[in-house]
Design a protein around this motif. Structure first.
Motif, PDB file in Angstrom:
ATOM      1  N   THR A   1       5.752   6.239 -13.619  1.00  0.00           N
ATOM      2  CA  THR A   1       4.562   5.863 -14.371  1.00  0.00           C
ATOM      3  C   THR A   1       4.445   4.346 -14.381  1.00  0.00           C
ATOM      4  OG1 THR A   1       3.361   6.215 -16.419  1.00  0.00           O
ATOM      5  CG2 THR A   1       5.683   5.725 -16.629  1.00  0.00           C
ATOM      6  N   LYS A   2       3.276   3.890 -14.738  1.00  0.00           N
ATOM      7  CA  LYS A   2       3.046   2.457 -14.779  1.00  0.00           C
ATOM      8  C   LYS A   2       2.983   2.033 -16.241  1.00  0.00           C
ATOM      9  CE  LYS A   2      -0.919   0.673 -13.276  1.00  0.00           C
ATOM     10  NZ  LYS A   2      -1.996   0.246 -12.362  1.00  0.00           N
ATOM     11  N   ILE A   3       3.822   1.080 -16.594  1.00  0.00           N
ATOM     12  CA  ILE A   3       3.790   0.572 -17.955  1.00  0.00           C
ATOM     13  C   ILE A   3       3.241  -0.841 -17.925  1.00  0.00           C
ATOM     14  CG2 ILE A   3       5.238  -0.274 -19.829  1.00  0.00           C
ATOM     15  CD1 ILE A   3       6.776   2.168 -19.812  1.00  0.00           C
ATOM     16  N   VAL A   4       2.255  -1.088 -18.779  1.00  0.00           N
ATOM     17  CA  VAL A   4       1.650  -2.417 -18.840  1.00  0.00           C
ATOM     18  C   VAL A   4       2.105  -3.103 -20.116  1.00  0.00           C
ATOM     19  CG1 VAL A   4      -0.523  -3.698 -18.948  1.00  0.00           C
ATOM     20  CG2 VAL A   4      -0.371  -1.611 -17.594  1.00  0.00           C
TER      21      VAL A   4
ATOM     22  N   LEU B   1     -13.401 -20.168 -29.924  1.00  0.00           N
ATOM     23  CA  LEU B   1     -12.042 -19.785 -29.563  1.00  0.00           C
ATOM     24  C   LEU B   1     -12.021 -19.277 -28.125  1.00  0.00           C
ATOM     25  CD1 LEU B   1      -9.769 -17.977 -32.026  1.00  0.00           C
ATOM     26  CD2 LEU B   1      -9.997 -16.906 -29.816  1.00  0.00           C
ATOM     27  N   GLN B   2     -10.908 -19.454 -27.472  1.00  0.00           N
ATOM     28  CA  GLN B   2     -10.741 -18.908 -26.127  1.00  0.00           C
ATOM     29  C   GLN B   2      -9.334 -18.312 -26.021  1.00  0.00           C
ATOM     30  OE1 GLN B   2     -11.062 -21.693 -22.699  1.00  0.00           O
ATOM     31  NE2 GLN B   2     -12.825 -20.459 -22.135  1.00  0.00           N
ATOM     32  N   GLU B   3      -9.260 -17.137 -25.406  1.00  0.00           N
ATOM     33  CA  GLU B   3      -7.956 -16.485 -25.223  1.00  0.00           C
ATOM     34  C   GLU B   3      -7.660 -16.356 -23.735  1.00  0.00           C
ATOM     35  OE1 GLU B   3      -8.021 -12.551 -26.862  1.00  0.00           O
ATOM     36  OE2 GLU B   3      -8.515 -13.227 -28.881  1.00  0.00           O
ATOM     37  N   GLU B   4      -6.405 -16.481 -23.380  1.00  0.00           N
ATOM     38  CA  GLU B   4      -5.968 -16.104 -22.034  1.00  0.00           C
ATOM     39  C   GLU B   4      -4.834 -15.107 -22.214  1.00  0.00           C
ATOM     40  OE1 GLU B   4      -5.412 -18.929 -18.467  1.00  0.00           O
ATOM     41  OE2 GLU B   4      -3.390 -18.300 -19.042  1.00  0.00           O
ATOM     42  N   ILE B   5      -5.090 -13.888 -21.781  1.00  0.00           N
ATOM     43  CA  ILE B   5      -4.137 -12.797 -21.980  1.00  0.00           C
ATOM     44  C   ILE B   5      -3.397 -12.551 -20.672  1.00  0.00           C
ATOM     45  CG2 ILE B   5      -3.921 -10.355 -22.610  1.00  0.00           C
ATOM     46  CD1 ILE B   5      -6.815 -10.789 -23.931  1.00  0.00           C
ATOM     47  N   GLY B   6      -2.087 -12.662 -20.719  1.00  0.00           N
ATOM     48  CA  GLY B   6      -1.263 -12.425 -19.531  1.00  0.00           C
ATOM     49  C   GLY B   6      -0.693 -11.025 -19.564  1.00  0.00           C
ATOM     50  N   LEU B   7      -0.923 -10.250 -18.499  1.00  0.00           N
ATOM     51  CA  LEU B   7      -0.452  -8.854 -18.459  1.00  0.00           C
ATOM     52  C   LEU B   7       0.386  -8.639 -17.208  1.00  0.00           C
ATOM     53  CD1 LEU B   7      -3.885  -7.184 -19.322  1.00  0.00           C
ATOM     54  CD2 LEU B   7      -1.918  -7.329 -20.856  1.00  0.00           C
ATOM     55  N   ILE B   8       1.415  -7.817 -17.340  1.00  0.00           N
ATOM     56  CA  ILE B   8       2.220  -7.456 -16.165  1.00  0.00           C
ATOM     57  C   ILE B   8       2.436  -5.950 -16.193  1.00  0.00           C
ATOM     58  CG2 ILE B   8       4.454  -7.936 -17.328  1.00  0.00           C
ATOM     59  CD1 ILE B   8       5.332  -9.050 -14.504  1.00  0.00           C
ATOM     60  N   SER B   9       2.294  -5.344 -15.027  1.00  0.00           N
ATOM     61  CA  SER B   9       2.491  -3.898 -14.968  1.00  0.00           C
ATOM     62  C   SER B   9       3.611  -3.587 -13.979  1.00  0.00           C
ATOM     63  CB  SER B   9       1.184  -3.232 -14.563  1.00  0.00           C
ATOM     64  OG  SER B   9       1.234  -2.742 -13.278  1.00  0.00           O
ATOM     65  N   LYS B  10       4.452  -2.648 -14.373  1.00  0.00           N
ATOM     66  CA  LYS B  10       5.589  -2.278 -13.543  1.00  0.00           C
ATOM     67  C   LYS B  10       5.658  -0.782 -13.390  1.00  0.00           C
ATOM     68  CE  LYS B  10       8.487  -6.243 -14.597  1.00  0.00           C
ATOM     69  NZ  LYS B  10       9.688  -6.748 -15.251  1.00  0.00           N
ATOM     70  N   GLU B  11       6.089  -0.360 -12.219  1.00  0.00           N
ATOM     71  CA  GLU B  11       6.275   1.063 -11.955  1.00  0.00           C
ATOM     72  C   GLU B  11       7.669   1.455 -12.471  1.00  0.00           C
ATOM     73  OE1 GLU B  11       3.579   2.218 -10.228  1.00  0.00           O
ATOM     74  OE2 GLU B  11       4.176   4.307 -10.249  1.00  0.00           O
ATOM     75  N   ILE B  12       7.714   2.503 -13.262  1.00  0.00           N
ATOM     76  CA  ILE B  12       9.003   2.976 -13.783  1.00  0.00           C
ATOM     77  C   ILE B  12       9.230   4.388 -13.281  1.00  0.00           C
ATOM     78  CG2 ILE B  12      10.250   3.660 -15.854  1.00  0.00           C
ATOM     79  CD1 ILE B  12       8.968   1.370 -17.306  1.00  0.00           C
ATOM     80  N   SER B  13      10.391   4.633 -12.668  1.00  0.00           N
ATOM     81  CA  SER B  13      10.707   5.971 -12.149  1.00  0.00           C
ATOM     82  C   SER B  13      11.592   6.716 -13.132  1.00  0.00           C
ATOM     83  CB  SER B  13      11.429   5.859 -10.807  1.00  0.00           C
ATOM     84  OG  SER B  13      10.600   5.180  -9.899  1.00  0.00           O
ATOM     85  N   PHE B  14      11.346   8.034 -13.230  1.00  0.00           N
ATOM     86  CA  PHE B  14      12.171   8.849 -14.136  1.00  0.00           C
ATOM     87  C   PHE B  14      13.362   9.426 -13.401  1.00  0.00           C
ATOM     88  CE2 PHE B  14       7.802   9.179 -15.870  1.00  0.00           C
ATOM     89  CZ  PHE B  14       8.024   8.457 -17.028  1.00  0.00           C
TER      90      PHE B  14
END
Lengths: 91, 255
Positions: free
Chosen positions: B180-183, B242-255
């Motif tokens: 699955t992909k977890i963000v 106001l200004q936001e910069e949102i940093g996101l990272i997604s990783k694949e996790i195997s069961f």
């Protein structure tokens, strides 16, 4: 055209944001001295792309092509043309 | 002073923001994400970090940039200290314990925010909704009284509800497949001006409608990870507040 000195100023500000590094940062400062972790590298990639439009593939760091601040500044100021290892930009 | 975030605080933030990512509620998903215990929402902890940061600064400094990197997952009920120190370009911020640093950041002066060249979407939060969310926020987080922190939280939450899936990021991870992909959020930057906000918000006779634009995201692919930033610019009465910069990272996790 971006100069290496302009990139150096950017690196100094970025390191001040990311790290608690007190010493003067020069072209000879190694990335190992800055003690960058994986998230710091990700931030560097993002900020360089945003400010200079240059993609920094992780492989540049892993392969040892960029090991000092000087290498990084030179690469950003004179990015190598597209290679097989160039990162995929998802725009 | 040690600060900890328990299940109740986590649930309050999830209800306010709509962020029910399983790493905050399902111990198995938290473990798969590399944490031995349930993980605190970064934005929940940041509410209190931002409030504590403001206590370190004189009021109404003009435009300021608050930026924090989420270095390690912070576990629920795990006590941490907020530390502040001078840096070359601003006030250094560190959230950690004796063994680890969980968040690292800086609050520094800025000339003014820069509008993104390409705006992807525009959203409006009407005055009634703003009022209702402010009431909910004040009840859930009574110690957070800075208006920019509320607006940051409100817009972040609204962004999550409207834009998260459109960006190709699906947080409804299931355990039915082999992976699955977890963000997760890796960073949060806010540019704000308390002077402008206080001028706009002091006149309480005017219903407060908030609008925001979402710039085209900057995203990168690397083997095993996808990461990027999204820039959100917030307006009140047609003025940038106001200004936001949102940093996101997604990783694949195997069961």
């Amino acid at each position: 055209m971006t100069t290496a000195n302009e990139v150096l100023d950017f690196v100094k500000n970025l390191v001040d944001e990311l790290k608690d590094y007190e010493d003067e940062i020069t072209f000879d400062t190694t990335l190992a001295q800055l003690d960058l972790d994986s998230l710091d590298y990700v931030q560097t990639q993002i900020e360089v792309k945003k400010l200079f439009g240059v993609s920094l593939n992780t492989d540049l760091f892993i392969s040892g092509k960029i090991t000092t601040v000087g290498h990084l500044c030179q690469y950003v100021a004179n990015p190598i043309m597209e290679t097989e290892t160039q990162p995929a930009a998802v725009q | 002073m040690k600060v900890a975030f328990d299940h109740e605080a986590t649930l309050n933030w999830a209800n306010f923001s709509g962020d029910f990512n399983p790493i905050h509620f399902d111990i198995e998903m938290a473990k798969l994400a590399g944490s031995p215990d349930l993980i605190v929402h970064g934005m929940l902890a940041l509410l209190h970090v931002k409030q504590a940061t403001m206590a370190q600064l004189p009021p109404h400094l003009g435009w300021q940039q608050f930026k924090v990197l989420f270095k390690q997952p912070l576990m629920q009920t795990h006590g941490v200290n907020f530390n502040f120190f001078e840096k070359k370009t601003g006030l250094g911020i560190s959230v950690g314990d004796d063994a680890k640093e969980y968040f690292k950041g800086i609050c520094s002066p800025l000339s003014s925010p820069v509008l993104a060249e390409e705006v992807g979407s525009v959203f409006v939060i009407d005055a009634a909704q703003v009022k209702a969310k402010q009431r909910e926020f004040n009840l859930a987080f009574p110690s957070v009284d800075q208006s920019w922190i509320f607006i940051d939280a409100l817009v972040f939450s609204d962004f999550l509800r409207h834009e998260f899936k459109r960006l190709g990021i699906d947080d409804n991870a299931t355990k039915n497949s082999k992976s699955t992909k977890i963000v997760v959020q890796m960073s949060h930057k806010v540019i704000f001006n308390t002077l402008i906000l206080s001028r706009l918000l002091d006149d309480t006779s005017i219903p407060l409608e908030i609008s925001y634009t979402v710039a085209r995201p900057r995203a990168f692919l690397e083997p095993g990870a996808e990461f990027g930033t999204v820039e959100v610019t917030v307006f009140v009465s047609g003025q940038i507040v106001l200004q936001e910069e949102i940093g996101l990272i997604s990783k694949e996790i195997s069961f």
